[in-house]
Write a protein that holds these residues in place. Sequence first.
Motif, PDB file in Angstrom:
ATOM      1  N   GLU A   1     -11.543  -2.215   4.482  1.00 52.84           N
ATOM      2  CA  GLU A   1     -10.548  -3.282   4.318  1.00 52.84           C
ATOM      3  C   GLU A   1     -11.180  -4.522   3.686  1.00 52.84           C
ATOM      4  OE1 GLU A   1     -10.766  -1.436   6.971  1.00 52.84           O
ATOM      5  OE2 GLU A   1      -8.812  -0.469   6.885  1.00 52.84           O
TER       6      GLU A   1
ATOM      7  N   GLN B   1       0.825  -1.200   0.000  1.00 50.13           N
ATOM      8  CA  GLN B   1       0.000   0.000   0.000  1.00 50.13           C
ATOM      9  C   GLN B   1       0.861   1.252   0.000  1.00 50.13           C
ATOM     10  OE1 GLN B   1      -2.903  -0.257   3.128  1.00 50.13           O
ATOM     11  NE2 GLN B   1      -3.623  -2.256   2.422  1.00 50.13           N
TER      12      GLN B   1
ATOM     13  N   VAL C   1      -9.811  -4.253  -6.003  1.00 53.15           N
ATOM     14  CA  VAL C   1      -8.715  -4.556  -6.935  1.00 53.15           C
ATOM     15  C   VAL C   1      -9.240  -5.387  -8.111  1.00 53.15           C
ATOM     16  CG1 VAL C   1      -6.538  -5.815  -7.199  1.00 53.15           C
ATOM     17  CG2 VAL C   1      -6.920  -4.395  -5.163  1.00 53.15           C
ATOM     18  N   HIS C   2     -10.041  -6.375  -7.790  1.00 52.18           N
ATOM     19  CA  HIS C   2     -10.624  -7.239  -8.827  1.00 52.18           C
ATOM     20  C   HIS C   2     -11.485  -6.416  -9.789  1.00 52.18           C
ATOM     21  CE1 HIS C   2     -12.305 -10.859 -10.604  1.00 52.18           C
ATOM     22  NE2 HIS C   2     -13.522 -10.379 -10.402  1.00 52.18           N
TER      23      HIS C   2
ATOM     24  N   LEU D   1     -11.351  -4.472  -0.038  1.00 52.18           N
ATOM     25  CA  LEU D   1     -10.157  -4.090  -0.798  1.00 52.18           C
ATOM     26  C   LEU D   1      -9.863  -5.054  -1.938  1.00 52.18           C
ATOM     27  CD1 LEU D   1      -7.869  -2.181  -1.233  1.00 52.18           C
ATOM     28  CD2 LEU D   1      -6.633  -3.206   0.673  1.00 52.18           C
ATOM     29  N   SER D   2      -9.950  -6.354  -1.674  1.00 57.57           N
ATOM     30  CA  SER D   2      -9.640  -7.286  -2.766  1.00 57.57           C
ATOM     31  C   SER D   2     -10.726  -7.231  -3.834  1.00 57.57           C
ATOM     32  CB  SER D   2      -9.424  -8.702  -2.234  1.00 57.57           C
ATOM     33  OG  SER D   2     -10.615  -9.187  -1.674  1.00 57.57           O
TER      34      SER D   2
ATOM     35  N   THR E   1      -7.439   2.217  -5.986  1.00 53.90           N
ATOM     36  CA  THR E   1      -6.640   1.234  -6.730  1.00 53.90           C
ATOM     37  C   THR E   1      -7.004   1.230  -8.209  1.00 53.90           C
ATOM     38  OG1 THR E   1      -5.992  -1.083  -6.918  1.00 53.90           O
ATOM     39  CG2 THR E   1      -8.267  -0.657  -6.220  1.00 53.90           C
TER      40      THR E   1
END
Lengths: 256, 256, 256
Positions: free
Chosen positions: A151, A3, A158-159, A154-155, A178
């Motif tokens: 949090e 990060q 990104v995806h 977050l993934s 992101t």
Amino acid sequence: MSQLVLHSDDFETAVRRVRDLRPLVHCMTNDVVQEITANVLLAAGASPAMVVAKQEAGVFASLAQALLVNVGTLTDTLVSAMRDAIESANRHGKPWVLDPVGAGGLAYRDGVVAEFLTLKPTVVRGNASEILAISGHGSGGKGVDSTDSSESALSAAVHLAKTFGTVVCVTGQTDYVTDGERIVAVTGGTERATLVVGTGCSLSTLVAAFLAANDDPVTACAAACTMAKRAAEYADKHSVGPGSFKVAYIDGLSLI
Amino acid sequence: MSQLVLHSDDFETAVRRVRDLRPLVHCMTNDVVQEITANVLLAAGASPAMVVAKQEAGVFASLAQALLVNVGTLTDTLVSAMRDAIESANRHGKPWVLDPVGAGGLAYRDGVVAEFLTLKPTVVRGNASEILAISGHGSGGKGVDSTDSSESALSAAVHLAKTFGTVVCVTGQTDYVTDGERIVAVTGGTERATLVVGTGCSLSTLVAAFLAANDDPVTACAAACTMAKRAAEYADKHSVGPGSFKVAYIDGLSLI
Amino acid sequence: MSQLVLHSDDFETAVRRVRDLRPLVHCMTNDVVQEITANVLLAAGASPAMVVAKQEAGVFASLAQALLVNVGTLTDTLVSAMRDAIESANRHGKPWVLDPVGAGGLAYRDGVVAEFLTLKPTVVRGNASEILAISGHGSGGKGVDSTDSSESALSAAVHLAKTFGTVVCVTGQTDYVTDGERIVAVTGGTERATLVVGTGCSLSTLVAAFLAANDDPVTACAAACTMAKRAAEYADKHSVGPGSFKVAYIDGLSLI
């Protein structure tokens, strides 16, 4: 992915560019946050215009320097005007921001958001519940308020960024920006901001203003989040409840 | 033409008449400024009602004591209801104000404004870019913000007033009110008011309230402008940014 | 009928239940008060969502914990969506509040209010002119402001409650809540609250939030009125005009 943080020099440069350009931001937003959205832009140094007529939205998106599309209170007519504005923004190379308010749970707006996502928004800005929902991992928020931490999204962010070739900004106690490659984390602010309607929605418009004045969308987006968090910190010190918080938040934006 | 000023006695009389009558003002305005418009009228001593349904607008214009028509965020349905309201106001001898928000650059609203101008508004209130645009001399504003000084629109305002037999009010650092024969200049205020959305739009409604309570439209209009400038001066002293400016502006209107 | 008062223990319990549950309130309200309605709910500890699309209103009323229907600025599309929401709320046992803004004088809204009254609202909340109008005893208000005292509408309120099997809340200098058997009187507050647009409309939404969290509708309604009056008293002490009154009113709600 490690990060990153936004350097204070880069923040100050991004803010100065907004104030120098005074970008005209075309706002197509929901019924509830019209006034605070305009006042946030004015306080930050940009120029808002709420143009929503089917006859005007396409033309105006080509005249403005950035576009905001917020799905909070849709009608069929508004969706049609939003389509015109998005197409025009794309054709004229203007950045635009999608705010998927309340996504996850209502088929109509979820369908509209899914369609707009394919139209290549420069940035998607939402809370964790919304970002989880549009990436297909949501458990459903509570109306328009998030029930998840940033949090936890977050993934998904990104995806989503990779899938749609967009920048995703998920806001909460920490904001994350992101493009699928980089993640910038923005800390600070205060949870008290969630007790004032429109602090999230108007942040999406602030992102649009920063996109108009700055080339890198990740930096622009992180700078807008930083400005909002600093204004919230100012408001936290100069208020006794959500009424005076809102007033001080607008003041704070202008004083940065 | 020599420029006149409003005597302070005439100002005070005009304000007192508004407060004594407490006129009911029918507001047909844009999505962004609904709340500040209502609060400005209440603070000044008038009574606002936002009636926009096609089924209600015509009847209500005959019940109210003045009408405001603001073209900021039009839809076909709203335009049709506005037509009914204007026709009813004219038939019942009620004064009405046209606010040509964002005129110059968007064909749809420009067409609506051109049509409404022929329907004999008592007063047209706009910023310099708007007044220049509707008199055919505009270079185009920046969205809804003016890029011209009010002085530069003064001869256009006089021409417009003569052509349409209306009073024209062009606001800016100095506000000018003209019926094509007389020009009244109103000085004071502060540029900081332009950082709060709706200070211009709500001034148009304030003009409507003053028209309801005062016979001479030039005096009524100049008095409304004077009230707004005095409130802005109060706000200038009692605020640290545009958030607290807006609060103090409403306070200031009530304290005059 | 003798008049009861709400015990302070019952008030505190009712408030605590709202804050513990944080009810999601589905708001279908007018164009003018969207923002203050949301901010009042947030300050009081509830969660607002303004969902108005025809495609969404029915579904969302089943997900939310209470519904508000306010007829201030109707369109045919909105009325149709309101019908869906009301039917859904009734089918799923969710309480709902009818706010008959401006009833008495405009046939369209009066027809809508008359229809909605037959759909068994849990609570009807209005000012005296509105309650008199919908019970067939009105002389007509002045736009949306009341020209009658709440006392003068008390017997109309009792009659209305018995006729429609609903709780009626008529607000004014003293607020009265009645189910046709009991009358609870709520005193306090300040007339200055009438100079801020939306204090009445947002009280109706506050009633919805209290209904979601409390079983007895009379107690819930009286507690919401008490909260509004206490916040108005706080605002009365911490403001110099209607601008700062509004800010302090929101602060006051959060501080109770």
